[in-house]
Design a protein around this motif. Structure first.
Motif, PDB file in Angstrom:
ATOM      1  N   GLU A  16       0.834  -1.208   0.000  1.00 18.49           N
ATOM      2  CA  GLU A  16       0.000   0.000   0.000  1.00 18.49           C
ATOM      3  C   GLU A  16       0.865   1.253   0.000  1.00 18.49           C
ATOM      4  N   LYS A  17       1.910   1.282   0.825  1.00 24.68           N
ATOM      5  CA  LYS A  17       2.803   2.442   0.879  1.00 24.68           C
ATOM      6  C   LYS A  17       3.503   2.644  -0.463  1.00 24.68           C
ATOM      7  N   GLN A  19       2.475   1.625  -3.452  1.00 20.58           N
ATOM      8  CA  GLN A  19       1.498   2.085  -4.437  1.00 20.58           C
ATOM      9  C   GLN A  19       1.328   3.595  -4.355  1.00 20.58           C
ATOM     10  N   LYS A  20       1.248   4.110  -3.136  1.00 19.13           N
ATOM     11  CA  LYS A  20       1.070   5.549  -2.956  1.00 19.13           C
ATOM     12  C   LYS A  20       2.298   6.313  -3.460  1.00 19.13           C
ATOM     13  N   GLU A  21       3.493   5.796  -3.170  1.00 20.63           N
ATOM     14  CA  GLU A  21       4.722   6.467  -3.600  1.00 20.63           C
ATOM     15  C   GLU A  21       4.834   6.495  -5.117  1.00 20.63           C
ATOM     16  N   ASP A  24       2.296   8.969  -6.464  1.00 20.08           N
ATOM     17  CA  ASP A  24       2.721  10.356  -6.255  1.00 20.08           C
ATOM     18  C   ASP A  24       3.706  10.809  -7.331  1.00 20.08           C
ATOM     19  N   HIS A 155      -9.837  10.794  -7.810  1.00 19.88           N
ATOM     20  CA  HIS A 155      -8.685  10.813  -6.920  1.00 19.88           C
ATOM     21  C   HIS A 155      -8.971  11.731  -5.732  1.00 19.88           C
ATOM     22  N   ILE A 273      -0.066  15.626   1.105  1.00 23.29           N
ATOM     23  CA  ILE A 273       0.035  14.375   1.841  1.00 23.29           C
ATOM     24  C   ILE A 273       0.082  14.710   3.335  1.00 23.29           C
ATOM     25  N   LYS A 298      -8.457   9.738   3.395  1.00 21.17           N
ATOM     26  CA  LYS A 298      -7.320   8.814   3.526  1.00 21.17           C
ATOM     27  C   LYS A 298      -6.105   9.611   3.958  1.00 21.17           C
ATOM     28  N   GLU A 299      -4.992   9.483   3.215  1.00 22.85           N
ATOM     29  CA  GLU A 299      -3.764  10.174   3.638  1.00 22.85           C
ATOM     30  C   GLU A 299      -3.653  11.577   3.044  1.00 22.85           C
ATOM     31  N   TRP A 300      -4.666  12.005   2.289  1.00 22.85           N
ATOM     32  CA  TRP A 300      -4.611  13.301   1.601  1.00 22.85           C
ATOM     33  C   TRP A 300      -5.356  14.375   2.382  1.00 22.85           C
TER      34      TRP A 300
END
Length: 307
Positions: A16-17, A19-21, A24, A155, A273, A298-300
């Motif tokens: 998951e981390k 995928q986010k990186e 980005d 998104h 982020i 989420k993280e945004w």
């Protein structure tokens, strides 16, 4: 016209981390939508007949799509170098990057079966041009070209921005979208009653995409410019300034943005982020601006600011 698929295949200790990186990095180069592939967690043999390709998939992958043009080779090289810079020495993941070219018609047809109108905020519905959709009372419709920009509304960075805009833009406001990309936020501003709508981007491809999507939505009087914010708008000031860009870029543009918003006007920041939020809040307050609200998905994070 052709499009380029840039596909990163990877394995990681923290999927998951990672995928986010990866996402980005693609978004920082102007990607407006991503395709994520994941192996099935439970490989029921019956699924083979439903989707042979997914059944046989053993790797995680993320793809982004860009128009093929004279700058593509250079862009591909720069993107590959960025992935090497971020992931080359990492021990917690391995990756490979591939580049494919498609005829735009083939690319669009491949995606058509998966894309449907999507309600991305209380008011806004984003739909691909070939789907039929009758807006319900109070809904505002945005059409986007699937080959270039569809998917942006889903998104979190974009949907957060749309939510703040629909709650705060008033009839007759002047609005500028900094780093407009697909132009979706320009369309949204017009739908909300803005009397003047501007957009700027330093990417020639983004400007072209924004103009196409404005035309799709029958918006003729909005202005899209290639160039940095200050050189484009010069002495003009706006009621609302919107910027859906990564936090590091917002920090670089913060002073320029503060110069083009009217006194008591509003600034909408998104693309932040979670880890970057405290630093951006500090810098915003350091310029004498007032933070009115922070929205999260989420993280945004997205931020509403008053000048």
């Amino acid at each position: 016209m052709k499009v380029v698929e840039i596909k990163v295949i990877f394995d990681s200790d923290n999927i998951e981390k990672t995928q986010k990186e990866i996402g980005d990095i693609f978004y920082s180069f102007g990607a407006t939508g991503l395709k994520m592939d994941e192996p099935l967690k439970e490989k029921n043999p019956l699924n083979f007949y439903k989707d042979e390709k997914q059944f046989l998939m053993v790797d995680y992958a993320i793809s982004a799509y860009f128009p093929l043009n004279p700058y593509s080779e250079r862009r591909n090289k720069i993107i590959a170098e960025k992935f090497e810079e971020v992931f080359g020495e990492r021990e917690d993941m391995i990756y490979s990057i591939d580049f494919y070219e498609y005829e735009e018609e083939d690319y669009q047809n491949n995606w058509k079966k998966y894309l449907y109108p999507e309600k991305v905020s209380a008011k806004f519905v984003v739909k691909p041009t070939w789907r039929e959709y009758e807006p319900e009372e109070g809904e505002l419709l945005i059409e986007l070209d699937p080959g270039r920009a569809f998917g942006t509304g889903s998104h979190p960075t974009t949907s957060l921005c749309l939510k703040i805009m629909e709650e705060n833009i008033k009839e007759g406001d002047s609005v500028i979208d900094v780093g407009t990309g697909s132009g979706i936020l320009m369309v949204a501003a017009q739908r909300l009653g803005a009397s003047e709508v501007y957009g700027t981007d330093i990417d020639e491809l983004a400007v072209e995409s924004a103009k196409e999507n404005l035309a799709l939505n029958k918006i003729e009087d909005a202005k899209v410019y290639l160039g940095d914010l200050i050189s484009v708008v010069k002495d003009k000031k706006f009621d609302v300034v919107v910027a859906n860009i990564l936090a590091d870029v917002l920090l670089l543009l913060l002073k320029d943005i503060s110069r083009v918003v009217k006194k008591d006007g509003l600034v909408v920041f998104s693309g932040i982020i979670e880890d970057k939020l405290p630093l951006l809040e500090k810098e915003v307050r350091g310029l004498g601006l007032e933070i009115l609200e922070v929205k999260a998905d989420k993280e945004w994070r997205a931020m509403l600011i008053r000048a």
